[in-house]
Structures are given as structure tokens and as C-alpha cells.
Scaffold this active site. Sequence first.
Site, PDB file in Angstrom:
ATOM      1  N   ASP A   1      19.196 -35.524   1.281  1.00 17.23           N
ATOM      2  CA  ASP A   1      20.018 -34.420   1.793  1.00 17.23           C
ATOM      3  C   ASP A   1      19.787 -33.108   1.081  1.00 17.23           C
ATOM      4  O   ASP A   1      20.285 -32.079   1.512  1.00 17.23           O
ATOM      5  CB  ASP A   1      21.507 -34.780   1.664  1.00 17.23           C
ATOM      6  CG  ASP A   1      22.002 -34.627   0.236  1.00 17.23           C
ATOM      7  OD1 ASP A   1      21.304 -35.112  -0.677  1.00 17.23           O
ATOM      8  OD2 ASP A   1      23.068 -34.032   0.041  1.00 17.23           O
TER       9      ASP A   1
ATOM     10  N   CYS B   1      -8.724 -33.924  20.108  1.00 20.01           N
ATOM     11  CA  CYS B   1      -9.102 -32.535  19.845  1.00 20.01           C
ATOM     12  C   CYS B   1      -9.136 -32.290  18.335  1.00 20.01           C
ATOM     13  O   CYS B   1     -10.055 -31.650  17.813  1.00 20.01           O
ATOM     14  CB  CYS B   1      -8.116 -31.578  20.505  1.00 20.01           C
ATOM     15  SG  CYS B   1      -8.018 -31.699  22.299  1.00 20.01           S
TER      16      CYS B   1
ATOM     17  N   CYS C   1      -4.631 -32.925  22.251  1.00 22.55           N
ATOM     18  CA  CYS C   1      -4.332 -34.303  21.853  1.00 22.55           C
ATOM     19  C   CYS C   1      -5.016 -34.572  20.523  1.00 22.55           C
ATOM     20  O   CYS C   1      -5.707 -33.717  19.976  1.00 22.55           O
ATOM     21  CB  CYS C   1      -4.800 -35.300  22.918  1.00 22.55           C
ATOM     22  SG  CYS C   1      -6.571 -35.315  23.165  1.00 22.55           S
TER      23      CYS C   1
ATOM     24  N   ASP D   1      14.689 -33.085  -2.073  1.00 22.02           N
ATOM     25  CA  ASP D   1      14.193 -34.218  -1.291  1.00 22.02           C
ATOM     26  C   ASP D   1      13.153 -33.803  -0.251  1.00 22.02           C
ATOM     27  O   ASP D   1      12.502 -34.662   0.340  1.00 22.02           O
ATOM     28  CB  ASP D   1      15.353 -34.909  -0.563  1.00 22.02           C
ATOM     29  CG  ASP D   1      16.403 -35.427  -1.519  1.00 22.02           C
ATOM     30  OD1 ASP D   1      16.022 -35.957  -2.574  1.00 22.02           O
ATOM     31  OD2 ASP D   1      17.603 -35.294  -1.215  1.00 22.02           O
TER      32      ASP D   1
ATOM     33  N   ASP E   1      18.005 -41.412  -1.475  1.00 20.21           N
ATOM     34  CA  ASP E   1      18.431 -40.490  -2.522  1.00 20.21           C
ATOM     35  C   ASP E   1      19.869 -40.875  -2.906  1.00 20.21           C
ATOM     36  O   ASP E   1      20.568 -41.517  -2.116  1.00 20.21           O
ATOM     37  CB  ASP E   1      18.375 -39.059  -1.995  1.00 20.21           C
ATOM     38  CG  ASP E   1      18.988 -38.066  -2.961  1.00 20.21           C
ATOM     39  OD1 ASP E   1      18.588 -38.068  -4.130  1.00 20.21           O
ATOM     40  OD2 ASP E   1      19.875 -37.306  -2.531  1.00 20.21           O
TER      41      ASP E   1
END
Length: 724
Positions: A614, A22, A19, A618, A416
Site C-alpha cells: 500500500d 511486433c 501485438c 512498495d 507488506d
Amino acid sequence: MTEVRDLVPMTLELKGMRCASCAGRIERALRETRGVNDASVNFATETAQVHAAVDVETLIRAVRSAGYEATLRGERSADDSDVDDSGERRLAIAALALSTPVMLLGMFGMSLHSFSIALVEAALSGIVIFGLGAQFFVAAWRSARHGSANMDTLVALGASAAFGYSLWAMIRSEAHQHYYFESGAMIVSLILLGRWLEARAKGRAGAAISALIALRPITARLRRSGGEIEVPAESLTVGDLVVVRPGEKIPADGVVREGRSSVDESMLTGESIPVEKDVDARVTGATVNQSGALVIEVSRVGDQSTLMRIVRLVEDAQGSKAPIQRVADRVSSIFVPVVLAIAAVTAIGWWLFGAVGANAILPAVAVLVIACPCALGLATPTAMLVGTGRAAERGILIRETASLERAQSIGIVVLDKTGTLTEGHPTLTDVRCVANFGEAEIRALAAATERRSEHPLARAIVEGAQSLDEPSEFENFTGEGVRAKVRGHEILIGGRRFLESRGVILSGAEELERDLDAGGRTVVLMAVDGQLAAALGISDPVRAGAREAVSRLRALGIDIFLLSGDRPAAANAAAVQVGIAEDHVRAGVRPSEKADEIARLKRESGRVIAMVGDGINDAPALATADVGIAMGSGTDVAIAAASITLLHGDLNKLADTIALSRATLRTIRMNLWWAFGYNIVGIPIAAFGLLAAFGGPMLAAGAMALSSLSVVGNSLRLRKFRFL
């Protein structure tokens, strides 16, 4: 062992984290190590980024002292990041298979509760709790050694309390005694199921890096002693001359020494229109040479190449410190000791008031059983599971539940342009005719002229015609234009300099070019028989529904920015069409600058930022943003780097995602209020023995089950969530 004098950046692969607490312990251990300047541990990617003036063995010892394992990350390959979740899957399936009969016996076997049936329940639940669920006890002990508690502590405490009391009651063999083996077994089984589902999302960071690395060309054609030999691309050195033919990938960053061509840089820039390259022009490795042959002098290789620098940008963004601490983990360090203390005080209090044996122990056990963390553990994952399932039905792929949680707080969406706001391929959109030429005739002559050309702009012109004639002559001037004979006419198509060099008088062309350029078009001039005939405007059209998507986002109270590597005129024209304000447009932005722009917006606005893109360019920005969202019609790298993917490239799904996220988080808050409220009310009732008349721990177990059912039932309401 030799000490390193200068600060050296190192990345450690970590094992054993359960978790976010930790991750915090490992980070503290590293930062407290002498010679460590800075350390950041990322729980999601299970890595630690360390800047230190000590050797790696010292860092590994520091991690081990905190109870975890570490190794130095070596050179990355495309297969390094595959995450094997088969172990978690096997544990979850086995636990559920063994817990189901225990639960059925506990529910329907009370009237037949013989010692032999109880023994079967004890054996099966013992295997589940202490065998398949051993990891919880190991992690809980590790946390206790460091003076803390987490979700593993709650699981271990609840399961062992239910099992321990049931075993004690079974040994006593009292008539009509109720056992709670099924409670302990199901706690472990459900948490193991959640761990498996969580492990399936662990490969996101590595998948993005793998997709980037996979773009590297494998071989290169090296020029030596007047000939050419094929060599591994990774063996190239600065100064080598390589030959790149049409259709081949450029093997390394370099400078053009011979030839002229157009190069498709869309893999790195996201822009669909190729870039003309002449002698002395710089080219980038992994881009595609399209038309003419090039001789390139290598200028950068290995880690210094543009592609590998983008890889590092993605790694840095994904490894930066931004852990999302689970609500249950945040409160467990207080909740668990308080429950233990209440149980102990309950037993002592009843003993002081004269209760003996079971009469003193049963209320304390009821406290532990009623405080079982099952509802607490189910509050978030059940809602997330239903929410992500509902999203999938809508065509929204959620790669990690943490991103769905963050999406509800999105305040700014950065879009974008090419391939996200627009279709992603050039289209002939404008034909401005001169003199006596009509548009239909111009389209037909232009398409026939460009029929044999492979240039993307030529394809846009060809696609804009209804039918095609076959040119009787065709000549391609790489990087300049084309000449052809169609229907007996000599046709020239190209830029201003190309037509002027062939004696065409361009009177009136400047005004046409200025008008089309202001609208964001790429301008190509056309002459027929030596006379200027038309100006052709080519652009990337805005996606259908993009304006509606922007409007829906505004209705949700979200600001929209446009971030593009394209020219300001093209970016502003697209923004105007969809309703984005001009002061929210950032144009001419390079790949590395996109991530910087996202970081600046986060810093200045203090709001949650979502990036929608896309292309490969990016990927760093997608990873830097609080929520990275990829268009399903985009590149694999963008999809791998993003935490959310909009399938089929529908921007309207972005508003759906945010609306669903907000509904999911409302459900989670209701679940957590119920889980904690149940404990706040139930624990005092159990401690004062008010459950004793109704079965004590048995009623506590029933109440616990009811709380879990309430949480699950509330989460299932998301299945009927209605999208606008």
C-alpha cells in the site's frame, strides 16, 4: 555524426506496435544493430530499453527499418504518461454504428435482397473494413513483408474474404444470392472495440511514474547570507543549506546540521511511526518534517535522489522483458498460411476434377469464411471483459487483463505489513501499570499529558482515553518526550533516557520494555510525580479478517510471505497473529531491497509471485512481481504501480481474485478449444464441398456466427461466478 564510445542506457518511446510479435521484431532489429549490447522491448509500455555504444539516430533508423517509429524518451514530467484513447474509442463507436445496419440487413433483408440494398451493405461495410479498419491491412502487410503473420493478418484476411466474395456475388447479381458483408464489418468492429478497451489500460506504467514524480517538493527555503529566500527545489545543488519548518516537505536528500524533529517517512518507507532526527542524521527528500525546525545540508539532488532512484526502479521493473504472448498470436503464424494453402488447394482440386467458375471458387471461399478468426478473436477478450466486470462488482479493480491471466498461476503471495496486513496507524494496545496506579487512571493522565503534542505516538495515546483533562502546564522536548501537570501531578512521558535525565528511578522498567518489545510494541515510559508509573505499548493492529484471508490463500495452495521495513519483533508479532510461519518473514527491508527480494523469490522458486502493498516503498516491488496488488486504502503511487487493486483494503478479496482468475482462464481455454476445434472440423467439411448443398459460404458464415455466439455465451457464464 559522432559515435558514443561507452555503453549508454537509453529508453525509446515506440509507436505502431499491435501485438507481442511486433515487439519481437523491433527487439530483433535493435539487437542486430552494430554497437547494441542489449535491447528489451516492452509491448505494454510501448518502450524499448537499450544499452548501446551508438547514437540514438542509429537506433531510430533500426526501428524504422522494422516498420515502426521511435523517439528518445526525454526528462519525465507528471503529465508525460497520459494515454489518449479517444482515437480508438471514436473508431470503435463509428465501426459499430455502421456495422449494425449492415448486420440487420443481412439477417432480415434476405427476402428483399435487391441490388440497391446490397449496394448499401457494400458501401457501409466497405467504409468499416477498408476505412476504419485500414490499420489491420497496414499491419498485415508489414508482417507479410517480414515473413510473419499475426492477429491483424487474420482480421484482414477474414474481413477482405467476406467482402470480396460478397462484392463478386453482388456484381454477378444472381437470384437469391447471399452476401457476407455483415461478417466482414462485424469482424473489424469487434476487434476495434477490443483495441479500444486494451488502450484504456496502457497508462498504468506512466501513472505510477507520474504519481511518484508529483511527490517532489516544488519550492525550498534556501539560507543565504544570514537570511532565507524561496527558490525552486530543482535548482538546489549539493552543499546548499535549506530550512524546513514543521509541516513542510524536505526538498532534497541531505544531512541535518541544526535542529531536532520527528520526520514522517511513511511516504517512502510505508511505516506509520515517524523517525526522530537529530544533528548529523540523514533525511530524504519528499518526506515531511513534523515538529521542530531543521536546517539541512543538501547531499543529493536530481536523478541521484532517493525518490528519483525509486522512479528508476519502477521504470526498470515495468520495462523488463516479460511479454505475455496471446495464444491467437502464437498460432497465427502457422494457422494463416495453412488456411491460405488449403483454400488454394481446394480451388485447384475442384478445378482438376472438372468444376468450373463458381463451382470451383465457392468451396475455396467457404474455407476462408469458415476459417474467419472472429471466434478466435473473441475467445479471450469476452471472457476477460466479463471476468473483470464481475471482479468490479466484488470490489476488485483489474487495471489490465493480462494481470487477471497471470493471477490464476500465483504460487506465492508476498504481503507488506504496515497498511496491508495491519491497519496502518499506531494504536495504544498495552498499558502495564507499576505500583498503585490503575489502568484507567494511567490512560486518562497519559492522554491529558499528550493532548497538546502533535507526535503520532501522542495521538495514539490520546485516542486511547475516554475523556481528556486539560493540562495546567505543558512542555515538549523534541525527540525526547513531554512534561505536563495534570490534576496537580507532574507527568513525564518519553523514552528511558528522558526519564532518567529527570531523576526517575526505572526499577523494573527493563523487564516491562523487554516483554512489550518482544510482542512488537513500541515502548513509551510514564512517570507520575517522579515515580515510574507505567509502560505503554503502541503498535499497529492487524486488520480484521487478515487471519481468515491467510487461511483461504493456503487452502488455494499458495505460500504466504511477509515483507516489511519494520523491526523483526514487530513483523514477527504480526505474522504470528495471522498464521504466517516465522521462516517466511523478511523484516527490516529497505525500499530498494523489497524489489530485490521479490526478484530473488521468483528466481529461486520458479513460481508466479504476487506482491500486496500500500505504500510508495512498495511500488518497485509491486512492479517487479508477476502480479502487483495494491490495497485500495493505500497511497496513489502503490495503486498506480499495481495491476490489481483491492478496494476498501479487504485482504479477503485477494483469495476472491485468484479464484475468479482461475475460473476466467478455464473459460478462455474452453473458448479456444471451441474456436480451434471448430476450424479443425469446419475447414475440411468446407474444402470437400459438403456445405454446397446447404448454401456453401452462406452456411459457413452461419457456422462462423454460431461459433462466435458459443464463445460469447460461454464467457457470459462468468457473470454468475459465486465467490466463497
